[in-house]
Structure formats: structure tokens, C-alpha cells
Design an enzyme around this catalytic site. Structure first.
Site, PDB file in Angstrom:
ATOM      1  N   THR A 199       0.828  -1.197   0.000  1.00 19.11           N
ATOM      2  CA  THR A 199       0.000   0.000   0.000  1.00 19.11           C
ATOM      3  C   THR A 199       0.866   1.251   0.000  1.00 19.11           C
ATOM      4  OG1 THR A 199      -1.741   1.214   1.172  1.00 19.11           O
ATOM      5  CG2 THR A 199      -0.186  -0.027   2.525  1.00 19.11           C
ATOM      6  N   ARG A 200       0.347   2.293  -0.620  1.00 19.23           N
ATOM      7  CA  ARG A 200       0.969   3.616  -0.555  1.00 19.23           C
ATOM      8  C   ARG A 200      -0.065   4.642  -0.101  1.00 19.23           C
ATOM      9  NH1 ARG A 200      -0.968   4.195  -6.053  1.00 19.23           N
ATOM     10  NH2 ARG A 200      -1.309   6.438  -6.241  1.00 19.23           N
ATOM     11  N   HIS A 204      -8.137   1.730   5.911  1.00 19.02           N
ATOM     12  CA  HIS A 204      -9.362   1.900   6.683  1.00 19.02           C
ATOM     13  C   HIS A 204      -9.942   0.517   7.014  1.00 19.02           C
ATOM     14  CE1 HIS A 204      -9.119   6.176   5.963  1.00 19.02           C
ATOM     15  NE2 HIS A 204      -8.913   5.923   4.679  1.00 19.02           N
ATOM     16  N   HIS A 207      -9.848  -2.224   4.339  1.00 20.76           N
ATOM     17  CA  HIS A 207      -8.545  -2.831   4.102  1.00 20.76           C
ATOM     18  C   HIS A 207      -8.223  -3.865   5.186  1.00 20.76           C
ATOM     19  CE1 HIS A 207      -8.255   1.244   2.230  1.00 20.76           C
ATOM     20  NE2 HIS A 207      -7.802   0.521   1.221  1.00 20.76           N
ATOM     21  N   ARG A 293      -6.744  -4.062  -7.866  1.00 13.52           N
ATOM     22  CA  ARG A 293      -7.248  -3.609  -9.164  1.00 13.52           C
ATOM     23  C   ARG A 293      -6.382  -2.449  -9.636  1.00 13.52           C
ATOM     24  NH1 ARG A 293     -10.911  -0.049 -11.478  1.00 13.52           N
ATOM     25  NH2 ARG A 293     -12.326  -0.936 -13.036  1.00 13.52           N
ATOM     26  N   VAL A 334     -14.620  -5.034  -0.956  1.00 17.60           N
ATOM     27  CA  VAL A 334     -15.612  -5.340   0.073  1.00 17.60           C
ATOM     28  C   VAL A 334     -16.468  -4.109   0.306  1.00 17.60           C
ATOM     29  CG1 VAL A 334     -14.196  -7.087   1.210  1.00 17.60           C
ATOM     30  CG2 VAL A 334     -14.007  -4.695   1.927  1.00 17.60           C
ATOM     31  N   GLU A 435       7.440  46.270  -1.951  1.00 16.11           N
ATOM     32  CA  GLU A 435       8.618  47.061  -1.591  1.00 16.11           C
ATOM     33  C   GLU A 435       9.315  46.519  -0.342  1.00 16.11           C
ATOM     34  OE1 GLU A 435       4.978  49.651  -0.382  1.00 16.11           O
ATOM     35  OE2 GLU A 435       5.493  48.094  -1.847  1.00 16.11           O
TER      36      GLU A 435
END
Length: 574
Positions: A199-200, A204, A207, A293, A334, A435
Site C-alpha cells: 500500500t501507498r 481503513h 482494508h 485492481r 468489500v 517594496e
């Protein structure tokens, strides 16, 4: 026992060269050296710790061409991604590099010598061929192709490595395992079947559910193995992600899962990258590998189409299952079933069942606005980490860049906005008058295009740092050139909001109301490179707001800007 390494022998060069560490360190003081880029540093670490086994160095021309064209090293061993050390022609000439010469590879961060490379060959790659074979396209919309053509230098240096030390890390040391260490850990726990999850992104509840299901279905344990090297531009930083993984680990059944960080520089190479990831996980001892996927997909090409098919990566790795000796575990989507308070694979959900889901876009919206994120989607501990790093816009910083001719009203608008934003409260407000910046930050700069761009770059740096700290910044330079304005926008938007406000007061009006007679001096030739007289002004085509003090009051202009900030949630939220 853990899965045998790719090529049967784990090439742990640190362990192999430990006996001559002192001699290599001493020799490194008298050899030519180069400092490695961030990507080269990641590659070298995985060469030296065995993560890229069977490699023992950066690829020579024969191995490079074979991998690019056939997915195999010259020896015939499967390897899908070219691992190369790029240098410019001027560097090669300056260091007088040639075959058999030895070169020290140093870490720019601390000047530490990491390895000595014995050069086998120096060769000029065909980058177009590399892009087409490795990434499937020469389209610069692909981040890997863009990096190849814009950042990778013109020559590759092939050669073998003798290891001195791994790069020093100061973050999350307890979660950084080499393949040798992780294999020993698996052995200690008697883990014989290990499902690796790449994973990158933050993780949650979904997962957690899919990795638990994958492990139970295969009577295995779970290795959460996130990438903490280089990922896709725009990804959430690894510090935030690792805090998320740490918060998630106690949610696994006791003894089921382990967390180890992977210092990999991703190429976003889709199917080829998935095969590479599988080889790496095999070297770290995993027996199974979850492939999602569009695994390592970079998104859309310049024509708006996906670079890779959704299941191309799974198919390619499955084709080499027997040779790799690692089993592909397809990523199962899921979904949440509120009636039973559980997650279930989408293809197992009975027709007509009520389901809930929150997309990545919707999650980012809720984080941005402070909206509710339900516990069924993510654990409160995970949400807290994300909110700490990605506060709602009402707590984020922003920059207002006011651009226009001298005496167009930018200074007056900026001062008025400072007062209005201070009245709003909630964040500090910094006013960078043109300025003031010239006097305090850029006193040595003139008004050539190069100097103007340098001045604006300094404003961009200060603005981005203040925006990152949650402040409101009002900058009022003339900023006549579009490219320089675009660079500031890119800098600032990495940390918060950016608004380009074109103070489109006509030049004639600016001249007419110039009480200091600066325009008059410029017309007389007493001031060179004066915007609107001797130098051009590139009218913005991308301004968020266009105002004109010859037609609008300062109060009206400030109100117009505040309304935009309120609409986007930066101010007015209580």
C-alpha cells in the site's frame, strides 16, 4: 519456513561485506564520489539489503537491455524493472569514470559513504524504448515516463556494489526490517505462510477486513508492507500513513499481523511494477501477495484513458506463479452491510441488500470540510491521525497573490485585507508588500526577468512555509510573468489554498494617480526595466478574481475576495 529468495540466495551485501567494512570505509576516503538522488538512494538500500535479489549492483548494459526487452536478466532470471544509476556526461568527464574504476556512492543528507561501485560499463540508454517497453507508452502524462525524460540523466553506470553501510533513518526505526531481519522475525514467530499487502495509501476498515479474510482463507499471517520511499506525486506523506498503520495494527486479531516499512521508489509501472513488487515480497519472505485492481497504476494518459487495464497486473504476475513461487491473492472489493454491521465481498452480497461506501473523493471532501466520517468506514484512531494532518480548510493556511502594475492599488487592497482577516481571527496574517520584500529579502536583485523571477521565487518559498504553518499570506508583488506566478501556485497548493488576484487597474489610471512620479522617471529613461514602460506585463488568464480600483472601492474589492474565501471554507467557519 519463509519463502526462498528470488534466485535462491538472498544477496544481503551488508552481511556479506561486513568483514571488510573497515577497509572499504578507509578506501572510500580516497576515491571519486557522487551524491545519490532520492530514488538512487532507495534503489541502493534495496540492492544492499537483498530486497532486489539477485541483483548485486546497478544493471550493466546487457542486463538493462535484457530486462527492458524480455523481463529477464541476462542470466535468464525473471526481473521486470531496470535498476540503473544515471549520471550526466559532465559528471563522468569530471570524475574521469571508465570501466574498472571504483566510485563511492554517498548520501547527500549526511555525507555518509554507503557503498563502492566497481564500474563495468558506461552506456547511453534508449529512453524512448525504455518508456515503451517498461511503461507501455512514451506519454509524459505517466509519472514514470515524465521522470525518465526530465530527471534521469543521459548515461547509465553499470557495476557491482561493495556495501559499507545502509542509509541512516531517523523515523519509525522499530518498523524498518531488512529481508534478513524480517525472515528471522517470521522464523521466531513460526510464521510459515505470509500474505503481504502493498500500500501507498492510508488504510481503513475495509482494508483491514480484506487482509484478514485473505489470511484466514489461506491459513496465513499478514505482513502490512507499505512503501515509504518515493510514491506517486500528490500521495499522502509517509509520516501520516505510518501513523495510520500504527493505529490500525491493534485492530487485527492478536498475533495475526506485522508492520514493516519498505524504502522503495515506485515507478507506477502497472503490470511490470506488480511483478517487481512480487519479487521484492518474495525476497522479504512472503509466500502470498495481494495485488489490487490497477495495481501501481498512474491513472489516465494524455487522452483521458487508463494506462493499464484493471486486471493486467494480476494476470501478468499469475503467469509467473510457478517460477516466482509466490501466490497472487486478488484484491477483493468489500462493502459495508449496515443491517448486519459487517463487511462482505461485493460479489457475495445478495441482490437488494442495503450497502454503504465512502469514495476516496468523498473522504477527502469530509476531511477538507470537517464532515463526519462514520466509524463503520474507519476507526476513530485512524480518523484522528488524518484530521491532525489534514485539518479542515477553516484551519488551513492560504495565500492571496495580488498581481498588477505599480500603483494599481495592490498595496492598499493588501493592507485592507490584512485588517479584515485579522478581524475574522483564527490564524495569523502576514502581509508581504512588494517594496518590503525588495528591501528585506531581495536587496541585491535588480529588475531583469531573471531577477524578477528570483524575487518571486523567494516570495513563493516564504508564502508556502507560512501557508504550511496555517497562516494567511497576502503578497503584493507586480509579478509580471505567468511562469513565475504558476510556480508560486504549485508551491503553495501543496500545503493550502492559493488565490491569484489580478488587480486589473488600467495603466493610464496607474500613471495618472502616481503621486511619486515613478512612471514619469521611467519614461524619461531614469529607471530601466519598469513594468508597463520598458518591460512587458503578461496579463493573467487564470486569475481567481479580477478587480479594478478605478471602478471599485477598496471595501467592495475586499468583500469580493472574502466571499470567495468563505465559499471555499477558509474563513467564516465557526
Amino acid at each position: 519456513m519463509a519463502n526462498p529468495p528470488h534466485g535462491k540466495i538472498l544477496k544481503d551485501l551488508i552481511l556479506r561485506d561486513q568483514r571488510k567494512h573497515g577497509a572499504l570505509l578507509e578506501e572510500s576516503e580516497n576515491l571519486p564520489f557522487i551524491y545519490l538522488t532520492d530514488r538512487q538512494l532507495c534503489d541502493l538500500e534495496l540492492i544492499m539489503n537483498g530486497g532486489f535479489s539477485p541483483l548485486e549492483g546497478f544493471m550493466n548494459k546487457a542486463d538493462y537491455q535484457s530486462v527492458v526487452r524480455t523481463l529477464r536478466l541476462k542470466s535468464g532470471i525473471l526481473f521486470s524493472m531496470p535498476i540503473t544509476l544515471d549520471l550526466s556526461g559532465s559528471e563522468i568527464k569530471k570524475l574521469q569514470l571508465k570501466p574498472d574504476k571504483r566510485l563511492v556512492l554517498r548520501d547527500l543528507r549526511d555525507d555518509k559513504p554507503l557503498a563502492i561501485l566497481t564500474i563495468q560499463d558506461i552506456y547511453h540508454p534508449n529512453k524512448i524504448e525504455e518508456a515503451i517497453y517498461v511503461f507501455g507508452d512514451n506519454d509524459s502524462a505517466h509519472p514514470g515516463v515524465k521522470y525518465l525524460h526530465e530527471d534521469v540523466k543521459e548515461f547509465y553506470i553499470g557495476g557491482t556494489i561493495e556495501a559499507i553501510d545502509l542509509p541512516t533513518h531517523y523515523d519509525y526505526i522499530e518498523h524498518r526490517y531488512t529481508p534478513t531481519e524480517l525472515r528471522a522475525y517470521f522464523k521466531k514467530l513460526n510464521w510459515t505462510r505470509v500474505v503481504a499487502f502493498q500500500t501507498r495509501n492510508p488504510m481503513h476498515r475495509a482494508h483491514r477486513e480484506l487482509t484478514v479474510r485473505a489470511a484466514r482463507n489461506r491459513q496465513a499471517n499478514v505482513l502490512i508492507h507499505p512503501v515509504v520511499g518515493l510514491t506517486k506525486p500528490g500521495d499522502i506523506d509517509h509520516y501520516t500513513r505510518v501513523r495510520v498503520y500504527q493505529a490500525l495494527m491493534p485492530k487485527y486479531p492478536n498475533g495475526m499481523a506485522a508492520l514493516s516499512l519498505l524504502p522503495l521508489a515506485m515507478r507506477m509501472g502497472g503490470p511490470r511494477e506488480a511483478l517487481w513488487h512480487a519479487i521484492i515480497r518474495k525476497n522479504f519472505g512472503s509466500t502470498h501477495f495481494i495485488i489490487g485492481r490497477d495495481h501501481a497504476g498512474p491513472g489516465k494518459n494524455s487522452k483521458g484513458n487508463d494506462f493499464y487495464g484493471p486486471y493486467d497486473a494480476q494476470k501478468l504476475v499469475a503467469n509467473y506463479k510457478e517460477e516466482l513461487q509466490i501466490e497472487v491473492v486478488p484484491f477483493q472489493m468489500v462493502t459495508y452491510i449496515p443491517d448486519s454491521d459487517e463487511y462482505m465481498p461485493i460479489d457475495e452480497v445478495p441482490e437488494g441488500t442495503n450497502t454503504l461506501n465512502i469514495s476516496g473523493t468523498e473522504l477527502r471532501r469530509r476531511l477538507r470540510t470537517g464532515g463526519h466520517i462514520p466509524e463503520w468506514f474507519s476507526y476513530p484512531e485512524v480518523v484522528k491521525v488524518l484530521r491532525d494532518t489534514h485539518p479542515p480548510r477553516s484551519k488551513q493556511g492560504f495565500t492571496l497573490l495580488l498581481t498588477g502594475y505599480y500603483n494599481s492599488g495592490k498595496r492598499i487592497i493588501g493592507k485592507a485585507l490584512q485588517v479584515v482577516l485579522n478581524e475574522q481571527g483564527g490564524r495569523s496574517v502576514t502581509l508581504l508588500l512588494g517594496e518590503t520584500v525588495r528591501n528585506e529579502l531581495s536587496p541585491e536583485l535588480g529588475f531583469s526577468r531573471k531577477d524578477r523571477d528570483q524575487n518571486l521565487a523567494r516570495i513563493g518559498f516564504v508564502s508556502s512555509e507560512l501557508t504550511k504553518a496555517g497562516s494567511a499570506v497576502i503578497a503584493t508583488p507586480i509579478a509580471p510573468f505567468a511562469n513565475a506566478r504558476a510556480q508560486i501556485k504549485q508551491q503553495v497548493e501543496a500545503y493550502g489554498g492559493f488565490y491569484l488576484i489580478h488587480v486589473n487597474t488600467p495603466l493610464d489610471y496607474c500613471v495618472k494617480t502616481d503621486r511619486k512620479k515613478i512612471y514619469e522617471q521611467a519614461k524619461l529613461g531614469n529607471i530601466n526595466n519598469f513594468t508597463g514602460i520598458g518591460d512587458p506585463y503578461e496579463t493573467p488568464t487564470d486569475a481567481d478574481i479580477v478587480v479594478d480600483v478605478s471602478k471599485q472601492s477598496i471595501s467592495e474589492i475586499c468583500h469580493q475576495i472574502i466571499l470567495l474565501l468563505e465559499k471555499d471554507g477558509y474563513v467564516g467557519q465557526r
